[in-house]
Scaffold this active site. Structure first.
Site, PDB file in Angstrom:
ATOM      1  N   ARG A  59       0.827  -1.219   0.000  1.00 36.72           N
ATOM      2  CA  ARG A  59       0.000   0.000   0.000  1.00 36.72           C
ATOM      3  C   ARG A  59       0.854   1.258   0.000  1.00 36.72           C
ATOM      4  NH1 ARG A  59      -4.986  -1.507   4.002  1.00 36.72           N
ATOM      5  NH2 ARG A  59      -5.561  -3.462   3.023  1.00 36.72           N
ATOM      6  N   ASP A 172     -16.568   7.013  10.368  1.00 40.32           N
ATOM      7  CA  ASP A 172     -15.359   6.232  10.080  1.00 40.32           C
ATOM      8  C   ASP A 172     -14.192   7.229  10.049  1.00 40.32           C
ATOM      9  OD1 ASP A 172     -15.002   3.182   8.715  1.00 40.32           O
ATOM     10  OD2 ASP A 172     -13.325   4.555   8.394  1.00 40.32           O
TER      11      ASP A 172
HETATM   12  C1  LIG Z   1     -13.243  -3.958   8.463  1.00 41.48           C
HETATM   13  S1  LIG Z   1     -14.062  -2.404   8.443  1.00 41.48           S
HETATM   14  C2  LIG Z   1     -15.555  -2.814   9.299  1.00 41.48           C
HETATM   15  C3  LIG Z   1     -16.781  -2.249   8.622  1.00 41.48           C
HETATM   16  C4  LIG Z   1     -18.120  -2.635   9.256  1.00 41.48           C
HETATM   17  N1  LIG Z   1     -18.200  -2.200  10.620  1.00 41.48           N
HETATM   18  C5  LIG Z   1     -18.371  -4.123   9.159  1.00 41.48           C
HETATM   19  O1  LIG Z   1     -18.263  -4.821  10.160  1.00 41.48           O
HETATM   20  O2  LIG Z   1     -18.657  -4.591   8.059  1.00 41.48           O
HETATM   21  C6  LIG Z   1     -13.145  -1.477   9.680  1.00 41.48           C
HETATM   22  C7  LIG Z   1     -13.332   0.017   9.556  1.00 41.48           C
HETATM   23  O3  LIG Z   1     -12.791   0.628  10.733  1.00 41.48           O
HETATM   24  C8  LIG Z   1     -12.263   1.887  10.373  1.00 41.48           C
HETATM   25  N2  LIG Z   1     -11.322   2.366  11.389  1.00 41.48           N
HETATM   26  C9  LIG Z   1     -10.074   1.900  11.670  1.00 41.48           C
HETATM   27  N3  LIG Z   1      -9.515   2.617  12.663  1.00 41.48           N
HETATM   28  C10 LIG Z   1     -10.436   3.542  13.034  1.00 41.48           C
HETATM   29  C11 LIG Z   1     -10.448   4.580  14.017  1.00 41.48           C
HETATM   30  N4  LIG Z   1      -9.407   4.808  14.813  1.00 41.48           N
HETATM   31  N5  LIG Z   1     -11.553   5.352  14.109  1.00 41.48           N
HETATM   32  C12 LIG Z   1     -12.624   5.138  13.302  1.00 41.48           C
HETATM   33  N6  LIG Z   1     -12.667   4.180  12.356  1.00 41.48           N
HETATM   34  C13 LIG Z   1     -11.583   3.386  12.221  1.00 41.48           C
HETATM   35  C14 LIG Z   1     -11.615   1.611   9.005  1.00 41.48           C
HETATM   36  O4  LIG Z   1     -11.430   2.783   8.251  1.00 41.48           O
HETATM   37  C15 LIG Z   1     -12.593   0.622   8.379  1.00 41.48           C
HETATM   38  O5  LIG Z   1     -13.485   1.258   7.497  1.00 41.48           O
END
Ligand SMILES: C[S@@+](CC[C@H](N)C(=O)[O-])C[C@H]1O[C@@H](n2cnc3c(N)ncnc32)[C@H](O)[C@@H]1O
Length: 301
Positions: A59, A172
């Site tokens: 990435r 997010d």
């Molecule tokens: C794997 S996705 C999960 C999406 C959804 N909740 C699901 O279960 O399908 C994880 C998300 O967490 C977000 N994320 C990671 N660190 C974060 C933070 N410190 N604050 C807010 N969001 C965060 C990422 O950008 C990503 O979109």
């Protein structure tokens, strides 16, 4: 002759040398890897270990090329000097955004069978004559999660809907995924598995060049607000929420960050409010403050 050829190819600036130099420069040294991991942890709470080295390499190489830099060391220097400006771009590159409509469907079934009937029974109208329902999708990625919540609520409230004031907050850290969620346009294959009735009610099929995409219905959009929010930072909203979805995000954090977040989620929930975690996540020591009412579903007493 061999000597002559060697001399020629060893000339500084020869294309072969430049390639060798670039390949050497694009090595991710232990120091740079450690610096990047620390930067990721500080800005997002995400813990990267050795198993993520490949992913990070892939990435970040892309960003390094886009920035016309020559090495990871140069990029680390850019983060040191201009971390604030680079942060958003960097975060968008390193987050993992895997999601889908009705992922872990048992949570949506629980909303339909337990949560909404209980709220219908117990909620009273506020001064505007409406019953409030507040849900937070706290790591909403590209929007499939909040749209699935919205569909579930609209389906369950159907006849009652006019009496309700429903709002879903979708947040997010990643600005790219939020833009996608806000647009509400998806490849048609993302909704392939949904029942026909839901497809027809909540998605509009594109036409012409957009025939491979669908757009979510405005009724869903009107009850969802997308906002950028880093879970590690202050939460500007007041709450309380009837349900909070915190799924498949805390898995990326260490125990200390997880426990701090659980305490804050607890405060944000209304009494009797529900916290939904992802399939491989648990509350750890914080379990004692909630009752476990279903698979990765926890109720605040
Ligand atoms: C794997 S996705 C999960 C999406 C959804 N909740 C699901 O279960 O399908 C994880 C998300 O967490 C977000 N994320 C990671 N660190 C974060 C933070 N410190 N604050 C807010 N969001 C965060 C990422 O950008 C990503 O979109």
């Amino acid at each position: 002759m061999t000597e002559l050829r060697r001399k020629r190819t060893n000339r500084p600036g020869h294309p072969q040398d430049r390639r060798v130099n670039r390949e050497q420069a694009m090595k991710l040294s232990e120091d740079d890897f450690k610096f990047i991991c620390k930067f990721v942890y500080k800005t997002t709470g995400i813990v990267l270990n050795d198993s993520k080295r490949e992913m990070l390499y892939r990435r970040l190489t892309r960003i390094i090329r886009e920035r016309k830099l020559n090495s990871f060391t140069d990029y680390c220097q850019l983060l040191r000097d201009h971390g604030e400006q680079e942060k958003d771009f960097f975060i968008n590159a390193i987050t993992t955004n895997l999601t889908s409509f009705f992922r872990e469907n048992h949570h949506f079934e629980y909303l339909t069978s337990e949560v909404i009937p209980t709220l219908i029974k117990n909620k009273t109208a506020n001064i505007n004559g409406k019953k409030q329902l507040r849900v937070w999708s706290s790591a909403c990625s590209t929007g499939e999660e909040p749209y699935s919540i919205a569909i579930t609520i609209l389906e369950a409230l159907k006849k009652e809907l006019a009496q309700w004031d429903v709002k879903i907050l979708a947040t997010d850290i990643d600005s790219n995924v939020l833009a996608k969620g806000k647009a509400g346009i998806y490849d048609v294959n993302r909704i392939e598995e949904l029942p026909l009735k839901l497809k027809k009610s909540y998605f509009l099929q594109g036409s012409g060049q957009s025939s491979e995409s669908v757009k979510v219905h405005k009724d869903l959009k009107s009850i969802i607000t997308f906002k950028q929010l880093n879970l590690l930072h202050d939460w500007p909203m007041k709450g309380p929420f009837d349900a909070i979805f915190c799924r498949n995000v805390i898995i990326y954090f260490d125990k200390k960050t997880q426990q701090e977040l659980f305490a804050r989620y607890y405060e944000m929930l209304a009494p009797g409010g529900l916290l939904f975690l992802g399939h491989s996540e648990n509350l750890g020591n914080y379990q004692q403050y909630f009752s476990n009412v279903g698979r990765t579903i926890f109720r605040k007493p």
